[in-house]
Design an enzyme around this catalytic site. Structure first.
Site, PDB file in Angstrom:
ATOM      1  N   ASN A 170       0.892  -1.155   0.000  1.00  0.00           N
ATOM      2  CA  ASN A 170       0.000   0.000   0.000  1.00  0.00           C
ATOM      3  C   ASN A 170       0.941   1.218   0.000  1.00  0.00           C
ATOM      4  O   ASN A 170       1.571   1.518   1.010  1.00  0.00           O
ATOM      5  CB  ASN A 170      -0.888  -0.048   1.250  1.00  0.00           C
TER       6      ASN A 170
ATOM      7  N   CYS B 216      -3.061   6.314   6.030  1.00  0.00           N
ATOM      8  CA  CYS B 216      -4.240   5.975   6.823  1.00  0.00           C
ATOM      9  C   CYS B 216      -3.947   5.517   8.246  1.00  0.00           C
ATOM     10  O   CYS B 216      -3.642   6.322   9.102  1.00  0.00           O
ATOM     11  CB  CYS B 216      -5.114   4.965   6.081  1.00  0.00           C
TER      12      CYS B 216
ATOM     13  N   ASN C 251      -8.551   5.982   3.931  1.00  0.00           N
ATOM     14  CA  ASN C 251      -9.875   5.393   3.661  1.00  0.00           C
ATOM     15  C   ASN C 251     -10.355   4.904   5.013  1.00  0.00           C
ATOM     16  O   ASN C 251      -9.920   3.834   5.474  1.00  0.00           O
ATOM     17  CB  ASN C 251      -9.773   4.162   2.747  1.00  0.00           C
TER      18      ASN C 251
ATOM     19  N   LYS D 109       3.078   1.785   3.279  1.00  0.00           N
ATOM     20  CA  LYS D 109       2.360   1.756   4.564  1.00  0.00           C
ATOM     21  C   LYS D 109       2.934   0.704   5.510  1.00  0.00           C
ATOM     22  O   LYS D 109       3.069  -0.470   5.135  1.00  0.00           O
ATOM     23  CB  LYS D 109       0.891   1.467   4.284  1.00  0.00           C
TER      24      LYS D 109
HETATM   25  N1  CDT Z   1      -7.264   2.166   5.309  1.00  0.00           N
HETATM   26  C1  CDT Z   1      -7.052   2.092   6.623  1.00  0.00           C
HETATM   27  O1  CDT Z   1      -5.925   1.961   7.075  1.00  0.00           O
HETATM   28  N2  CDT Z   1      -8.141   2.155   7.402  1.00  0.00           N
HETATM   29  C2  CDT Z   1      -8.047   2.031   8.816  1.00  0.00           C
HETATM   30  C3  CDT Z   1      -9.191   1.245   9.318  1.00  0.00           C
HETATM   31  C4  CDT Z   1      -8.791   0.532  10.531  1.00  0.00           C
HETATM   32  S1  CDT Z   1      -9.974  -0.529  11.159  1.00  0.00           S
HETATM   33  C5  CDT Z   1      -9.802  -1.880  10.207  1.00  0.00           C
HETATM   34  C6  CDT Z   1      -7.983   3.364   9.527  1.00  0.00           C
HETATM   35  O2  CDT Z   1      -7.119   3.505  10.384  1.00  0.00           O
HETATM   36  O3  CDT Z   1      -8.788   4.249   9.288  1.00  0.00           O
END
Ligand code: CDT
Length: 348
Positions: free
Chosen positions: A113, A196, A221, A131
């Site tokens: 990612n 994220c 996201n 990531k």
């Molecule tokens: N894309 C991403 O890293 N989303 C996470 C969701 C975590 S819960 C499965 C976030 O930290 O927003």
């Protein structure tokens, strides 16, 4: 001396499983044009920006899974990938920098990612980040569970947290070999990248703080639906779930910007993908004191813009968070020595 930069977060609304790359890229180009018309020099796009947020699906057809990735052998190749080239060409034409996230398939078949920083003036990718804190499951906890499967699709990022300097954002930035002795805070803008879930972890920000980062860029996201992994203690409405998710997003961006005396820009994918997967908005620009100075008002395509002065970072870096004076790294060993928590022994 002021270090003024005009920056934008390009938030992207719903993108469905069957949305074509072309239609998404044309929306991204519209966002880029809007940001440029406001004067933006740097535009930040979300995590996995070219497609729907595919790690939510368990694919029965491996070819469909692979179709969400871009081949990337390193260097400039993402900017030259025919799938996504029109966006990079537009940035080159406009002479603006972009930061954008995507699913990366390496030449050896690894999947990450990833996000790149593309310098519009030189036409080159000047930084790549993969990531580190990949969340979710490898396998759904029960058949048919609709959960976050990032651990199934992405390996842990292997590039560390390497800050970089972006040329041309600051006029008259000090360059190497000018003989100047005091170069602190005078060179080209120092930037770090996070993707994220990384933003929730202070461990991701501090390495950038320790490289003098003035700006941290984040694509995300984030589910509005709060029962993705952990069941909510009690059922809550979509609005309340979104508000909780937004609270933790803001908390992470604001506190870590403050504690590392850096500005931050976060750009999210948002809206209802496939009419049922809710992603929060809240794309934002936060100052080095932790205040939100601009934030998305919609859960749709939107440009969030601000003119920021990176010189403001000096206040925290030289005062309350003067690392050189106040940090005590000899006492922090547990942070790298240990992974999970270990409770003290039980009392008698
Ligand atoms: N894309 C991403 O890293 N989303 C996470 C969701 C975590 S819960 C499965 C976030 O930290 O927003």
């Amino acid at each position: 001396m002021p270090r003024i930069v005009k920056v934008a977060a390009a938030q992207i609304g719903a993108v469905h499983r069957d949305s074509s790359r072309d239609s998404t890229i044309s929306r991204m180009i519209d966002l880029l044009n809007t940001a440029v018309s406001k004067g933006a020099q740097l535009i930040v796009f979300p995590e996995c920006a070219f497609t729907t947020f595919f790690p939510r699906y368990l694919f029965s057809d491996p070819a469909e899974m692979e179709s969400y990735f871009e081949d990337d052998a390193g260097g400039n190749s993402i900017a030259d990938s025919k799938n996504v080239k029109p966006l990079f060409d537009k940035a080159r034409e406009a002479g603006v920098d972009i930061w954008v996230g995507y699913g990366e398939r390496t030449s050896s078949g690894q999947h990450f990612n990833t996000a790149v920083y593309f310098c519009g003036k030189t036409g080159e990718v000047i930084s790549k980040y993969r990531k580190v804190h990949v969340p979710g499951f490898v396998n759904p906890p029960f058949p048919g569970a609709e959960v976050h499967l990032e651990k199934r699709y992405f390996e842990t990022g292997d590039l560390g947290f390497e800050a970089f300097r972006a040329p041309g954002l600051i006029p008259n930035a000090l360059k190497a070999n000018t003989g100047e002795e005091d170069t602190d805070g005078k060179g080209d803008a120092i930037i770090g990248s996070l993707i994220c879930n990384d933003r929730r972890w202070p461990e991701s920000w501090r390495p950038y703080g320790l490289q003098g980062a003035e700006l941290v860029l984040v694509g995300f996201n984030t589910n509005g639906k709060a029962d993705d992994i952990y069941k909510p203690r009690q059922p809550i409405s979509l609005e309340d779930a979104r508000e909780q998710a937004l609270f933790h997003h803001r908390l992470s961006m604001q506190y870590n910007s403050y504690a590392n005396s850096c500005f931050s820009i976060s750009a999210g994918r948002c809206g209802m993908d496939d009419g049922k997967f809710d992603l929060i908005g809240g794309s934002s620009i936060v100052d080095s004191d932790g205040h939100i100075i601009a934030e998305a008002k919609t859960v749709d395509d939107e440009v969030v813009f601000a003119e920021i002065d990176l010189e403001e970072c000096r206040k925290g870096k030289k005062d309350i968070f003067n690392f050189a004076v106040n940090r005590q790294p000899q006492t922090y060993g547990i942070i790298t020595a240990q992974k999970g928590y270990v409770e003290p022994k039980l009392l008698f």
